[in-house]
Write an enzyme that holds these catalytic residues in place. Structure first.
Site, short mmCIF file in Angstrom:
data_model
loop_
_atom_site.label_atom_id
_atom_site.label_comp_id
_atom_site.label_asym_id
_atom_site.label_seq_id
_atom_site.Cartn_x
_atom_site.Cartn_y
_atom_site.Cartn_z
N ARG A 104 0.86 -1.19 0.00
CA ARG A 104 0.00 0.00 0.00
C ARG A 104 0.89 1.23 0.00
O ARG A 104 1.75 1.37 0.86
CB ARG A 104 -0.93 0.04 1.22
N GLU A 123 4.61 7.17 2.45
CA GLU A 123 5.46 5.98 2.63
C GLU A 123 4.90 4.82 1.81
O GLU A 123 3.75 4.84 1.36
CB GLU A 123 5.55 5.57 4.11
N ASN A 125 4.21 0.82 2.09
CA ASN A 125 4.10 -0.27 3.05
C ASN A 125 4.19 -1.61 2.33
O ASN A 125 3.50 -1.82 1.34
CB ASN A 125 2.76 -0.20 3.78
N SER A 130 -3.16 -3.01 6.15
CA SER A 130 -4.49 -3.33 6.68
C SER A 130 -5.52 -2.34 6.15
O SER A 130 -5.21 -1.46 5.35
CB SER A 130 -4.45 -3.31 8.20
N LYS A 284 11.98 2.88 5.77
CA LYS A 284 11.95 4.30 5.42
C LYS A 284 13.31 4.76 4.90
O LYS A 284 13.41 5.67 4.09
CB LYS A 284 11.48 5.11 6.62
N LYS A 338 11.67 10.82 11.10
CA LYS A 338 11.11 9.47 11.21
C LYS A 338 12.17 8.43 11.57
O LYS A 338 13.16 8.30 10.85
CB LYS A 338 10.49 9.04 9.88
N GLU A 342 7.29 1.05 12.08
CA GLU A 342 6.02 1.02 11.36
C GLU A 342 4.88 1.09 12.35
O GLU A 342 5.06 0.80 13.53
CB GLU A 342 5.88 -0.31 10.59
N GLY A 343 3.72 1.46 11.85
CA GLY A 343 2.51 1.30 12.65
C GLY A 343 2.05 2.55 13.37
O GLY A 343 1.09 2.51 14.12
N ARG A 422 -7.97 7.96 4.71
CA ARG A 422 -8.01 8.20 6.16
C ARG A 422 -8.00 9.69 6.40
O ARG A 422 -7.21 10.40 5.76
CB ARG A 422 -6.81 7.52 6.84
#
Ligand code: ADP
Ligand code: MG
Length: 446
Positions: A104, A123, A125, A130, A284, A338, A342-343, A422
């Site tokens: 993604r 970024e 993924n 998800s 990253k 950064k 992740e997450g 989002r």
């Protein structure tokens, strides 16, 4: 029926934080959010290129290997990358026989002091992506609330079916490659024991639609490998695909046995989604290195493809870039700092950027990247969260495009697979939905 009941009925839900047997509605916007058609089409058309980029990084390995070695060579080495890299090394950097990844790519629109918005990648993924299930449901829920004319402006969102189709195809390729009956094969979805995003995971299981052939397993489970054939077994069942919905955070590996399992899986003939190298391709630090034309050239030879990818890149710098670091100290609000995690919830913003640049040692900063801040125009919308309707919230949005890639001898499948939008209050820096920063949204094209 109230809106909260509607959301629960539609399965737009998480497990309750305190009671895993209870559902709680996911945060959502009341209406879809306008997004420029041209930018949406651009993002969709980029996904096969990003899939190719991931695949090529794994195949050509040297650039990815160098990035990893850099991260683990410093005095303050990244232990997590070191552990993942160690597995890749133990497997002699072998490319998988069947490569399968669900990706993604996330974007925001930079609209600050520009005549036309710029689509900017946040970024890429490559592990445990998800929300495809919940996002598909939110698109349908929003659509049902619109007039016929408005509905025409909503792009189809069949993310979950397109991703499920990737799994069915991967299973068929495994069956053909190893001459095993399709019906005897199984998929292991590796999940976190305290996962809240269960409805999203279940919607994928439903969409793949192979009752009895998909199992949720844990990193603490035992999965032996048959040494002769390389078959991976779980409760005597042959696992053809190991699909990770956990394992991207160091805390997911509660003991050495979890790492041993990851190694065992990697050494087996099962398809890994992702394999270790593809997992590392989401670093990253690699994203930062690929921002440099001379590095991207090594991976993507075709100049036209490179230009298309670069059109969505934002400045990302390593921390030995004196000029960028000095700009960030002067104007920290223009940057995001950064670490390699992740997450959500790990980045530094505003004054934290300056503080970190001043107080962290060069060794500590070596694994960080410094990224120009993307600045979308805020939009006013309504969000339903924690059973309440919040009206007139000033928000910004992040578009994610899913991708499916499956490569094997005589097989080349590579496509964009739906989207997720989002939306979060513009006062919030971070972005995760399950982490509680963002609301699920859908797109209306303008
Ligand atoms: P993670 O792996 O934790 O999801 P991300 O790079 O996606 O890391 O960053 C988390 C969130 O921080 C994003 O969802 C986005 O909301 C925000 N963010 C990240 N990079 C930028 C940026 N360059 N400009 C503005 N916001 C950003
Ligand atoms: Mg992210």
């Amino acid at each position: 029926m109230g809106i909260v009941d509607e959301l629960l009925n539609a399965g737009i839900a998480f497990c309750d934080a305190d009671n895993p047997n209870k559902a709680t509605h996911a945060p959502v916007t009341l209406h879809p959010t306008p997004f420029p058609l041209k930018k949406f089409a651009q993002a969709t058309s980029l996904q096969p290129l990003f899939n190719e980029l991931i695949y090529q990084c794994v195949q050509q390995r040297h650039l990815l290997e160098d990035v990893c070695r850099d991260l683990i060579s410093s005095a303050k080495k990244d232990e997590f990358v070191d552990a993942l890299f160690g597995i890749w090394e133990r497997c002699q950097f072998k490319s998988p026989e069947i490569f399968f990844n669900i990706s993604r790519s996330d974007y925001m629109l930079d609209e600050h002091a520009r005549l036309e918005p710029k689509l900017c990648q946040v970024e890429l993924n490559t592990v445990s992506v998800s929300l495809a299930g919940l996002s598909t449901r939110v698109s349908h829920w929003h659509k049902a609330r619109l007039s016929f004319n408005e509905q025409q402006a909503m792009p189809d969102n069949d993310a979950i079916d397109k991703i499920a189709a990737g799994f069915s195809e991967a299973l068929r390729v495994y069956a053909a490659t190893f001459q095993v009956p399709f019906e005897s094969l199984h998929i292991a979805m590796v999940v976190h024991p305290k996962e809240r995003n269960v409805y999203d995971q279940n919607s994928l299981i439903e969409a793949i639609d192979l009752p009895g052939q998909i199992h949720k397993v844990h990193l603490t489970d035992t999965m032996p490998v048959d040494p002769l054939s390389g078959r991976l077994l779980w409760n005597d069942k042959e696992i053809a695909i190991v699909y990770y919905r956990t394992g991207y955070d160091p805390s997911d590996y509660v003991d050495q046995a979890c790492w041993n399992l990851r190694l065992t899986i990697e050494q087996s003939r099962a398809i890994k989604c992702p394999d270790i190298a593809a997992h590392l391709a989401g670093l990253k630090k690699l994203q930062q290195v690929l921002c440099q034309d001379e590095q991207l050239c090594k991976i993507i030879v075709d100049a036209e493809k490179r230009a298309a990818l670069q059109a969505c890149f934002t400045g990302i710098y390593s921390l030995d870039n004196v000029e960028a670091v000095s700009r960030a100290k002067q104007a920290p609000a223009n940057f995001v700092l950064k670490p390699q995690r992740e997450g959500g919830g790990h980045n530094y913003y505003n004054d934290q950027v300056r503080d970190a640049l001043i107080h962290l040692s060069a060794d500590e900063l070596q694994s960080f990247v410094l990224m120009e801040r993307i600045r979308p125009h805020p939009r006013i919308t309504s969000i339903i969260k924690n059973n309440h309707l919040f009206e007139n919230v000033s928000t910004i949005s992040e578009l994610g495009i899913y991708g499916v890639v499956l490569m094997a001898p005589n097989v080349c499948i590579n496509y964009a697979a739906g989207h997720v939008l989002r939306t979060k209050p513009d006062t919030s820096d971070e972005g995760g939905v399950v982490a509680g920063f963002s609301a699920l949204d859908s797109v209306i094209l303008v």
